[in-house]
Design an enzyme around this catalytic site. Sequence first.
Site, PDB file in Angstrom:
ATOM      1  CG  HIS A 156      -2.062   0.910   1.195  1.00 54.88           C
ATOM      2  ND1 HIS A 156      -1.946   2.293   1.168  1.00 54.88           N
ATOM      3  CD2 HIS A 156      -3.393   0.653   1.158  1.00 54.88           C
ATOM      4  CE1 HIS A 156      -3.163   2.821   1.127  1.00 54.88           C
ATOM      5  NE2 HIS A 156      -4.048   1.856   1.120  1.00 54.88           N
ATOM      6  CG  HIS A 186      -6.011   7.678  12.333  1.00 58.02           C
ATOM      7  ND1 HIS A 186      -4.888   8.030  13.051  1.00 58.02           N
ATOM      8  CD2 HIS A 186      -5.680   7.874  11.037  1.00 58.02           C
ATOM      9  CE1 HIS A 186      -3.933   8.438  12.238  1.00 58.02           C
ATOM     10  NE2 HIS A 186      -4.385   8.340  10.996  1.00 58.02           N
ATOM     11  CG  HIS A 206      -7.577  10.826  13.033  1.00 52.14           C
ATOM     12  ND1 HIS A 206      -7.864  10.539  11.717  1.00 52.14           N
ATOM     13  CD2 HIS A 206      -8.741  10.627  13.713  1.00 52.14           C
ATOM     14  CE1 HIS A 206      -9.124  10.162  11.607  1.00 52.14           C
ATOM     15  NE2 HIS A 206      -9.682  10.211  12.816  1.00 52.14           N
ATOM     16  CD  GLU A 261      -2.913  11.199   9.562  1.00 52.36           C
ATOM     17  OE1 GLU A 261      -4.060  10.823   9.226  1.00 52.36           O
ATOM     18  OE2 GLU A 261      -1.935  10.438   9.583  1.00 52.36           O
TER      19      GLU A 261
END
Length: 443
Positions: A291, A370, A364, A340
């Site tokens: 990812h 999260h 966050h 964030e």
Amino acid sequence: MGWDELQYQSGFGNEFASTDPRCPDALPEGQNNPQKCPYGLYAEQLSGTAFTAPREHNQRTWLYRIRPSVCHEPFTPVKECNKTTIDWEQEAPDPNQMLWRPFALPDGEVDFVSGLHTVCGAGHPRERHGLAVHVYLCTAPMGDSCLYNSDGDFLIVPQQGELRITTEMGRLRVRPNEICVVPQGVRFHVAVSGPSRGYVLEVYDGHFQLPYLGPIGANGLANPRDFLSPCAWYEDRDVAGYRVLSKYQGRWFEARQDHSPFDVVAWHGNLAPYKYDLAKFMVINATAFDHADPSIFTVLTCQSTQPGVAIADFVIFPPRWAVQEHTFRPPYYHRNCMSEFMGLIYGNYEAKEEGLQPGGATLHSMMTPHGPDAKCFEAASNSELKPVHIAGGTQAFMFESSLGLAMTSWGHRTCMKTNPDYYKCWQTLKKHFTPPAIGTPEE
């Protein structure tokens, strides 16, 4: 020239030169500050960096105007602009995940400055270090007034309603899914034609720049040619008591003058406001496995003195094709040394379709975990891994910072938009652990 006929110059950080066509040849030839400027104009330089900054970082613009900007009465404090702050001690630290429902639009006539509310931030403009996150909630134009920010740059993200921004260098029309950056010190006026809402990222340290592309190479992400700066436009208008608002060390001041500040007939330089259409972002994301980090979606960054570490990044999550194998496709569960702050311009954010709403936000904080809610996790874990177009009809963004962000009283309590049940979206995540069978020990 009407708002539908605005002219722009393209390119990020270019050395622009622009003259209002009503005054041809208004730019002096051969020197920036001649003994006598064409048309009896005044020469004025706006410096966005130290004089001695390296050439590749030096930012300044020469303005040729009807009156110099020094022609105003003394500044005095303004009391009604009290919804912005740099007081980060109003609330005790709170590491919990925060979710704000859409920020409410005001009743009555409220202009851009009166509608600015600080949600969170860190640092202090006096030390030229830090940032603040604001939302604007307004319904009316600013009338015979303008503002400039002595503390830093504004990155403005409209979510509802079109902004018509007049600056000293010209005019910008900014719609939702476009952004606008107004550099430190540039005077500007904001007009709206109805209820308008959006987000503002303010940085104290320096100016926004394009991120380095590294192995990506020469092309991709936000391309310089798609950033648009205004062409010169002026008004020669006498106005009794024109109001100039200054945001200075976190507080607001005003000065009066007898004319419009938008009297720049020509200008040249590389310090100028600009806008960018987020639909032009060239997404790069096709992986054989694993990812990619969300940094591949960075549009603009304001770097710290530590290489690769940002005071603030502006990141978007646009419609795109997901082409990945052997991986969990939504954002992974995460604990981050960065803060964030996320917002949603329109649509449904794919990782929290029933949480984050257009005009709302999440925060966050550093090292607070999260990630996708339970519904998103189950769907993504069991979906067929084939190329799929995701985030269609959606535009989410993130302000990411290496600084710990403190919430203001307005952001934490007064706006009455925080959702105390946000944490519940992860509580139904199930345990799927299946350990191997253990045989009977031999006797």
